[in-house]
Enzyme design. Sequence first.
Site: not given
Ligand code: BGC
Length: 774
Positions: A313
Amino acid sequence: MINQLISKASAFALGLAALAACSAPAGKVNPAIAPDPDVEAKVEKVLKGMTLEEKAGQMVQISILKVQDETGENLDPAKLQEIIGKYKVGSILNVLNDRAQSREKTAELVRQMQEVSMRELGIPCIYGLDMIHGATYLTDGTFFPQEINLGATFNREYAATMGRIMAYETRAAQVPWVFSPVMDLGRDARWPRHWESWGEDPYLQAEMARTETVAIQGNDPNHVDLEHAAVSIKHFMGYGVPHTGKDRTPAYIAENDLREKFFRPFKECFEAGALTAMVNSASINGIPTHANHELLTVWVKEQLGWDGMLVTDWADIDNLYTRDHVAADKREAVKIGINAGIDMIMDPFDPECCNVIVDLAKSGEIPMSRIDDAVRRVLRLKVRLGLFENPTWDCAYPDFASPEFAKQSYAAAVESEVLLKNEGVLPLKGTERILVTGPNANTLRAMNGGWSYTWQGSADDFVPQYNTFFEALFDRFPGKVSWVPGVLYDPTDWQKDINVGIQKAVSAARNADVIVACVGENSYCETPGNMDDLNLSANQKELVRQLAATGKPVILVLNEGRPRIIGDIEPLAKAVVDVMLPSNYGGDALAALLAGDENFSGKLPFTYSKHINALHTYDYKVSEHREVMEGSYNYDAVMDVQWPFGFGLSYTTFAYSNMQLLSPESFQAGDKIQVSVDVTNTGKRAGKEAVLLYSSDLVASLIPDVKRLRGFEKIELQPGETKTVSFTVPASELAFVGADGKWRLEEGDFRLSCGGQAVTLRCTATKVWNTPNI
Ligand code: BGC
């Protein structure tokens, strides 16, 4: 100090490796996705020709914000050249200027990325977007209700429809990868991403997420066609139950629960062909998930034989040293993460990460075999998506944003809004003068929630063409509807609200026959949604109190991403509808439901708690409730919730009868249990009913859950009509994970129940599985 940290962290990493060695599966594992020889040959051929620098680049993903120009309107060609040409980065995510773009604009951006990538590397770039409830990062895409709403439909068809349409529209914008479905269990309403889940139940989540996974990817994960996309099931795993209730903070989960409730739904999606997974940003039992070799490598890659790709993530490798302190610096964090099983690092703003990987590979701290394995997984994804042949494609996508897609989203919204109370006020007669009030009455932003046009959700800036609750009611009841906002969300506006807003609403209520009070939350996502009080804000409660004091009937509409506590004001309402986050057609759906043009059929996919110190899930332990087991020690432990999981009313009534066990009363692990139940529409209008089947293990070696959902079917019945609903449950589904981490089905009595009916049956032989998964 730094040395000490490094040695501690290495010991930690070694500990994980040792653990992994103990629990690796014996013998050959059936691969989760059957490999395709042509795909594998292509992957090997490309891999063979790659330098170490090129390999490292494939393992890194950068945010598009890093390569946009100063206006935020376009890509900066020099920056793009640097990221792909110099650093050899293989993947890009996120939207230009942090805002949704049109389909056409998005497609143009992808063309530019692919042009540079094919020229510089001969390998296509993969661009991925957070489409979590439809094509929600395209200004012109079709949005669906959020997953929590689709959970409330208890209707797999909507998971399939949303997945199919999301993939089609995303592909239409030349994007082959969505970070969806979200699979965090919404078991703690304090957590600000509760609404991104399908609800609190693992079975419901598994069914809906697996259905959506297949709908997004199509039926052959080795050859994803131009109407389908790769998923990234997320966030693997246990992210939704942080101890503090705050986002991205530690969870503590017993290993048996981890395997039985949290892993099991992911396993089903891996086995259904999910091509990628995104890792939980936080930690479980003290181990950051991004450093957890046991979970990432052993449970997923080895025990399931899964050959897909694990992406981190957002900046979570950095979090290993900046936040979690299990690594001393970036270098060590990258080493721990990749050795734990990470294949692609989402490092939004730091392409230097590529050089760190190169360095670690050269020093042998990350074995070349691990690098090659990770790169193979990235390349395999790109081959499976057909990106080598078609880095971009030329297709028409005539159904993009079609009225037919809109119809599906509307239908999902209708089935997802839950009627929780109705003391004779609904459906509206059509003659009443209606006051619509509350901070959620006239905003698309709150109807959509987060991940809608922007990260935090800002629909009001984008889509005035859709109807808010007020606008939809205004259209449906011409000349009958007025609107007064009442209060703001923020309790610090209390004084202002009381003096001005509430008084205005109260005087307007005097000229109305019925009040529709739309309260709840504004949109939010992740950490900005953290909160310290799950109560509905005090000023909103005061609005409801003063409106109710006028003596006019109040219909409370809850537009919220998580069940906010309303125990003190619920008795003041004559009707309550929880619309959650129904998205762009949620206003039209509500108007049609309140008018009685449509019937309610949603049921809560979570427990709606009543007391702030008593947040529950429906699958609590029998010993938590004094009425369940005679002699339970804690006589104060009463399960007192606002509305239970699975609760939802309709304008008609249903009666359950004649539940029958169709298979023998005695069973063993390999058997299939079959039951049926008759459901009759005993009211005066047609309606849909979600029929929910539960099991209870009456005596077990670990304190059993009071009940567990084992099946659901959505049926439609005309007045007076009866349907027989049958369920087949493999007996192994009644197994649980014991204290030793092994699945077990124990000899003894079980009960299956459905709509107040029940049958008992008996398992005649205990079975303990020696494989980690069943
Ligand atoms: C979130 C994810 C997301 C990623 C990309 C993160 O902050 O936890 O769910 O897919 O950002 O945008």
